[in-house]
Design a protein around this motif. Structure first.
Motif, PDB file in Angstrom:
ATOM      1  N   ASP A 155      37.567  36.596  37.496  1.00  0.00           N
ATOM      2  CA  ASP A 155      36.344  36.832  36.742  1.00  0.00           C
ATOM      3  C   ASP A 155      36.396  38.195  36.062  1.00  0.00           C
ATOM      4  O   ASP A 155      35.802  38.379  35.007  1.00  0.00           O
ATOM      5  CB  ASP A 155      35.121  36.802  37.664  1.00  0.00           C
ATOM      6  CG  ASP A 155      34.746  35.389  38.069  1.00  0.00           C
ATOM      7  OD1 ASP A 155      35.128  34.448  37.348  1.00  0.00           O
ATOM      8  OD2 ASP A 155      34.077  35.229  39.092  1.00  0.00           O
TER       9      ASP A 155
ATOM     10  N   SER B 288      30.299  35.784  40.458  1.00  0.00           N
ATOM     11  CA  SER B 288      29.692  35.755  39.136  1.00  0.00           C
ATOM     12  C   SER B 288      29.476  37.169  38.662  1.00  0.00           C
ATOM     13  O   SER B 288      28.913  37.989  39.380  1.00  0.00           O
ATOM     14  CB  SER B 288      28.397  34.973  39.239  1.00  0.00           C
ATOM     15  OG  SER B 288      27.426  35.433  38.377  1.00  0.00           O
TER      16      SER B 288
ATOM     17  N   PRO C 104      38.830  38.278  41.537  1.00  0.00           N
ATOM     18  CA  PRO C 104      37.994  37.095  41.411  1.00  0.00           C
ATOM     19  C   PRO C 104      36.689  37.292  42.191  1.00  0.00           C
ATOM     20  O   PRO C 104      36.732  37.566  43.382  1.00  0.00           O
ATOM     21  CB  PRO C 104      38.837  35.985  42.047  1.00  0.00           C
ATOM     22  CG  PRO C 104      40.143  36.572  42.389  1.00  0.00           C
ATOM     23  CD  PRO C 104      40.026  38.049  42.290  1.00  0.00           C
TER      24      PRO C 104
ATOM     25  N   GLN D 102      42.158  32.551  37.517  1.00  0.00           N
ATOM     26  CA  GLN D 102      40.847  32.390  38.136  1.00  0.00           C
ATOM     27  C   GLN D 102      40.075  33.702  38.252  1.00  0.00           C
ATOM     28  O   GLN D 102      39.027  33.741  38.875  1.00  0.00           O
ATOM     29  CB  GLN D 102      40.992  31.737  39.508  1.00  0.00           C
ATOM     30  CG  GLN D 102      41.856  32.515  40.473  1.00  0.00           C
ATOM     31  CD  GLN D 102      41.959  31.817  41.812  1.00  0.00           C
ATOM     32  OE1 GLN D 102      40.986  31.257  42.291  1.00  0.00           O
ATOM     33  NE2 GLN D 102      43.129  31.857  42.413  1.00  0.00           N
TER      34      GLN D 102
ATOM     35  N   LYS E 125      37.214  36.396  32.747  1.00  0.00           N
ATOM     36  CA  LYS E 125      35.973  36.253  31.996  1.00  0.00           C
ATOM     37  C   LYS E 125      35.555  37.590  31.398  1.00  0.00           C
ATOM     38  O   LYS E 125      34.979  37.647  30.318  1.00  0.00           O
ATOM     39  CB  LYS E 125      34.871  35.711  32.897  1.00  0.00           C
ATOM     40  CG  LYS E 125      35.111  34.301  33.356  1.00  0.00           C
ATOM     41  CD  LYS E 125      34.023  33.834  34.295  1.00  0.00           C
ATOM     42  CE  LYS E 125      34.348  32.453  34.815  1.00  0.00           C
ATOM     43  NZ  LYS E 125      33.439  32.049  35.884  1.00  0.00           N
TER      44      LYS E 125
END
Length: 94
Positions: free
Chosen positions: A33, A93, A90, A31, A61
């Motif tokens: 980012d 955004s 995490p 999870q 990500k």
């Protein structure tokens, strides 16, 4: 904000990656980012392979890598020796 951090002093790249994977909180692996990785010049020539492996194993990500002369992490500062530090953060955004 939950995060996980791991440090390794393994000189051999695959052993270093395996130790980081083992130490990072498994609940945060999938999870994240953002993964931030600091590594000493000993691993710099393998930077692309190191970052690719961590991206595959942690699935963030985004991943940011940096070569550093000394690395601080998980209660230790490492100078003039092989070291990698991985911090998975995490965030909402990135």
């Amino acid at each position: 904000m939950p995060f996980s951090s791991a440090t390794t002093q393994k000189a051999e790249l695959s052993a270093a990656i395996a130790e980081l994977i083992e130490k990072v909180d498994p609940d945060l692996r999938e999870q994240s980012d953002l993964a931030v990785v600091f590594f000493t010049p000993d691993h710099a020539r393998h930077a692309e392979s190191l970052l690719r492996s961590l991206k595959k194993d942690f699935g963030p990500k985004h991943i940011l890598g940096c070569v550093a002369e000394s690395v601080a992490g998980t209660g230790v500062e490492i100078e003039e020796a092989p070291a990698d530090v991985d911090a998975d953060l995490p965030v909402g955004s990135v």
